[in-house]
Motif scaffolding. Structure first.
Motif, PDB file in Angstrom:
ATOM      1  N   ARG A  95       9.041 -60.193 -23.974  1.00 51.68           N
ATOM      2  CA  ARG A  95      10.437 -60.601 -24.122  1.00 51.68           C
ATOM      3  C   ARG A  95      11.270 -60.093 -22.945  1.00 51.68           C
ATOM      4  N   ARG A 129      19.122 -56.498 -32.207  1.00 54.98           N
ATOM      5  CA  ARG A 129      18.275 -57.343 -31.364  1.00 54.98           C
ATOM      6  C   ARG A 129      18.326 -58.805 -31.762  1.00 54.98           C
ATOM      7  N   ALA A 136      14.918 -54.978 -25.816  1.00 55.36           N
ATOM      8  CA  ALA A 136      13.539 -55.450 -25.867  1.00 55.36           C
ATOM      9  C   ALA A 136      12.594 -54.424 -25.250  1.00 55.36           C
TER      10      ALA A 136
END
Length: 648
Positions: free
Chosen positions: A256, A220, A248
Motif C-alpha cells: 500500500r 486508515r 500504511a
C-alpha cells in the motif's frame, strides 16, 4: 433567548462562532432583497425580481427594515420587520420579510424562533425563495444541534451559491455539522471545497486549519477513502496522501505504501525526508534477492549462547568462511540480534526485508519474539522459519513455519515407541510449573490417542530436592510407563529416588531387583544433557529419550553435519545449530530447485516432507509443521542409540 451550543470541544465552538460571524456578514448580501434573486441559485438563472408588490408603502417599509439590517442595527431591523408583518400580513413581500426577520434572529442568537420563519419560507411557491428558506433553515438547525437534519437541508445547495459570504456560511455550517456527527472524512471534503472557494482569506485559512486538525486524526480506512474521493488538485489530497503513506508504513502494508507513493509522485507532491525513506523502503520490499537469507537470533542477553550456536550452524550451512568476506558465489546471510525482545524481532523483520530483500528468515527462538516476528513477516509476505516449539505459531499465517518439535510431537513419538515396547499404562511425575502442566496434558492426549491407558500423575514443587511424598502417591497408581518431563539437573536427583522407591527403569531384558516394579521411562528433550548419563545412567537403563538432534548417535546427514561442525568450531553441535543448518538448507534447496519469489519459496517448503536433514525435522508438512520433529533414543549402557524406527 440563549443559544444552545451543541459542540463539544474548543475547536468546534470556535467554528460555530465563525458560522455566526459569517451569518452576520451575510445579512448585507443580495442588496435587492426584494428581488430575492441572490444565493442560492445556479450560475445561469435570471436575476430579475421574482417577488414584487403593488403597494409602494409596503415596499418602502421593507426597504427600511433591510437597511437597518445591513447597517448592523439588529434591534431596529427586528422591530421594523415585525411591524411590516403586522401591518401588511397579506402582501406578496411577507415571505421576504420573514426571511429577513429570521436572519436577524439568527444573528441575535435565537435560532429556534428563526427556524420557524425559515420553514414557512421554504414552502413558498417560488422555487428560489423557497431554496433560500431551506438554506437558512439548515443553518438554524445546526445552531440548534440538529446536525443530521442540517446536512440534509444544506448538502443539495453545495455548488449553487454565488455570493462569497453565503458560500462560506454554507460550507462552514456543513463542516461543523459533519464534525459534530464525528464524520471526519465528510468534514474534510467540505473544508477542502471551502479552502479552494472564492471566499475571503479568513474563511480559507480557517478551512486549512480545520483540515490540518482533522487529517491528523483520521483512521486508515478514512484516509484510503479520501484518497479516492478528494480532487488531487485540492488542498487536502496531498496532506491526506502523506498521512496515508505514514499510516500504511506503520501498519506494515508496504504494498500500500508503494501505491500511495506512486500516486503522490504522479501528482508531484513533495515528501519530507522521513516519508521519502518510507517510500524507498517499501519500494525495496517489493524486490527479492534469491541469494540472501536472514536470521533473527538472541545474540545478546540470556539466550545468547543458543543464539550463537544457531548462528554457527547457519554459517556452516551457508558455507561462510570463519574469517574474511565470502566469495562471490556464496549465499549471503544477514542476521539481527533479537535479544529476546518482541519489538526488536519485529523491527528486525522490517530491516531484513526492506534493506536486504531476503528471500526468507530463520528464527526467532523464544515464543514471544517468534509471534511478533511472525505477524510482521506475514504482513510483509516473507517466509519465516521459527525455532520455537509453539505449535500455534503457524496460525499467524501461511508464511510462518516451525522447525522445532512441539510438546505434542515429543509426546506422540515417545508414546508410540513405548507402545511398540509393550507399555500399556502410562503415568507421569511432573514438576508443578507451566511446562510440567503442558507436558502432562500432551502425554495424556497422546496416550489416549494411541489406545493406551492414562494412569494419572503425581506432582512435586519446582524447587524440590526430595520426592518422598509424590513418589508414595505415584506408587499407588498402576502403570508400566512413566513420563519425567523435567530438566536433566532434576533427573539426576529423580532417577536414584525412583530406584530407591522400587520404581526401576527397565530395558525389557535385564533383571530388576527383587520387589522392584519395572518401568519404562519416557523423557522429553529437555531432560538430556552431557552430564546426565555419566551421573545417573545406571538408574536410567532402557529409558526412551526424545531428541530432535543428538550428535553422538547421529547417522547419515546428521553424522556428516555433526562432524563438520566439530571440525569447524572444535566443539559439539547442539539442536539449535542443527535446526538453523537445516532451515538454511531447506530454503536454499527450494531456491536452487527453481523458486523465483518468496511466495514460491513458501509454497515449495510446504511440499518438502521427507527431505534429508541433520535434525529430525525432515522438511515440512503442508500445514507448515515439521514433518517429523524428533527422534527417540534408548539408553543402553553408556550409549544412547536410535530406536529401530529412528535409525537412518
Amino acid at each position: 433567548m440563549e443559544v444552545v451550543r451543541p459542540h463539544a470541544g474548543r475547536a468546534l465552538a470556535a467554528l460555530e462562532e465563525a458560522v455566526m460571524r459569517a451569518l452576520i456578514l451575510a445579512l448585507a448580501t443580495c442588496a435587492a432583497l426584494l428581488a430575492a434573486s441572490g444565493c442560492p441559485r445556479g450560475p445561469t438563472e435570471p436575476t430579475l425580481p421574482v417577488v414584487t408588490t403593488d403597494d409602494p408603502e409596503a415596499e418602502a417599509a421593507l426597504r427600511e427594515a433591510r437597511e437597518a439590517s445591513e447597517a448592523g442595527d439588529l434591534e431596529t431591523a427586528d422591530t421594523r420587520y415585525r411591524a411590516f408583518l403586522e401591518r401588511y400580513p397579506g402582501d406578496p413581500l411577507v415571505p421576504v420579510a420573514k426571511l429577513g426577520l429570521g436572519r436577524v434572529l439568527l444573528a441575535a442568537g435565537d435560532p429556534g424562533a428563526a427556524r420557524g420563519l425559515f420553514a414557512e419560507v421554504a414552502t413558498h411557491e417560488d422555487a428560489r425563495l423557497a431554496e433560500r428558506g431551506r438554506f437558512y433553515e439548515g443553518v438554524a438547525l445546526q445552531l440548534l444541534g440538529e446536525s443530521e437534519a442540517a446536512i440534509e437541508r444544506l448538502r443539495p445547495l453545495v455548488g449553487r451559491t454565488v455570493d462569497p459570504e453565503e458560500t462560506a456560511l454554507l460550507l462552514r455550517t456543513l463542516g461543523a455539522a459533519a464534525e459534530q456527527l464525528e464524520r471526519r472524512a465528510e468534514a474534510v471534503e467540505v473544508y477542502d471545497r471551502l479552502a479552494a472557494a472564492s471566499v475571503d482569506a479568513a474563511a480559507r485559512d480557517e478551512a486549512r486549519a480545520r483540515l490540518d486538525a482533522l487529517i491528523a486524526e483520521l483512521e486508515r480506512d478514512e484516509l484510503d477513502a479520501l484518497l479516492e474521493s478528494l480532487p488531487r488538485d485540492g488542498v487536502a489530497w496531498p496532506a491526506v496522501g502523506r498521512r496515508a503513506l505514514r499510516a500504511a508504513f506503520e501498519a506494515g502494508e508496504l504494498g500500500r505504501v508503494r501505491t500511495i507513493a506512486e500516486a503522490l509522485s504522479e501528482a508531484r507532491v513533495p515528501l519530507e525526508r522521513e516519508l521519502q525513506s518510507m517510500a524507498l523502503r517499501a519500494q525495496r520490499t517489493g524486490r527479492t534477492d534469491l541469494g540472501a537469507i536472514g536470521a533473527i537470533l538472541p545474540l545478546s542477553g540470556r539466550g545468547r549462547e543458543v543464539g550463537q550456536n544457531a548462528l554457527q550452524g547457519l554459517m556452516l550451512g551457508a558455507g561462510l568462511p570463519l574469517d574474511g568476506p565470502p566469495d562471490g558465489d556464496t549465499p549471503r546471510v544477514f542476521f539481527r540480534d533479537g535479544a529476546g525482545d518482541p519489538e526488536r524481532a519485529a523491527q528486525a523483520v522490517d530491516d531484513l526485508v526492506t534493506l536486504h530483500q531476503v528471500v526468507a528468515i530463520l528464527g526467532p527462538i523464544d515464543g514471544r519474539s517468534a509471534r511478533a516476528a511472525a505477524r510482521r513477516a506475514e504482513e510483509l509476505g516473507v517466509p519465516l522459519l521459527t525455532l520455537t516449539p509453539d505449535p500455534r505459531i503457524v496460525d499467524e499465517g501461511p508464511m510462518v513455519f516451525r522447525l522445532f518439535p512441539a510438546p505434542s510431537d515429543e509426546a506422540r513419538e515417545l508414546v508410540a515407541e513405548a507402545r511398540r515396547r509393550g507399555v500399556t499404562r502410562i503415568a507421569a511425575l511432573v514438576p508443578e510449573h507451566g511446562y510440567g502442566a503442558t507436558m502432562r496434558e500432551a502425554f495424556r492426549v497422546a496416550t489416549e490417542e494411541a489406545g493406551l491407558e492414562w494412569a494419572g500423575a503425581a506432582g512435586y514443587a519446582a524447587d524440590a530436592t526430595s520426592f518422598r511424598e509424590p513418589l508414595e502417591e505415584l506408587k499407588r497408581l498402576r502403570f508400566d510407563g512413566l513420563v519425567l518431563p523435567d530438566h536433566a539437573r532434576k533427573l539426576v536427583l529423580l532417577a536414584p529416588a525412583l530406584a530407591a522407591a522400587d520404581l526401576w527403569s527397565h530395558d525389557g531384558e535385564a533383571p530388576v531387583p527383587d520387589g522392584a516394579r519395572p518401568v519404562r521411562l519416557l523423557i522429553p528433550s529437555v531432560g538430556l544433557d552431557g552430564q546426565l548419563v555419566r551421573s545417573a545412567g545406571r538408574y536410567l537403563q532402557g529409558a526412551l529419550f526424545s531428541q530432535p538432534f543428538h550428535g553422538p548417535s547421529a547417522t547419515g546427514p546428521g553424522r556428516r553435519f555433526a562432524d563438520a561442525f566439530r571440525d569447524r568450531y572444535e566443539r559439539p553441535a547442539d539442536v539449535f545449530a542443527a535446526a538453523a543448518f537445516d532451515g538454511f538448507r531447506l530454503v536454499r534447496g527450494v531456491v536452487d530447485a527453481g523458486a523465483q519469489s518468496r511466495a514460491e519459496v513458501a509454497e515449495r517448503l510446504q511440499q518438502s516432507a521427507g527431505a534429508e536433514t541433520a535434525s529430525a525435522v525432515r522438511g515440512f508438512r503442508p500445514d507448515r509443521q515439521p514433518y517429523r520433529g524428533t527422534r527417540v533414543l534408548e539408553l543402553r549402557g553408556p550409549m544412547l542409540s536410535p530406536t529401530l524406527g529412528d535409525a537412518d
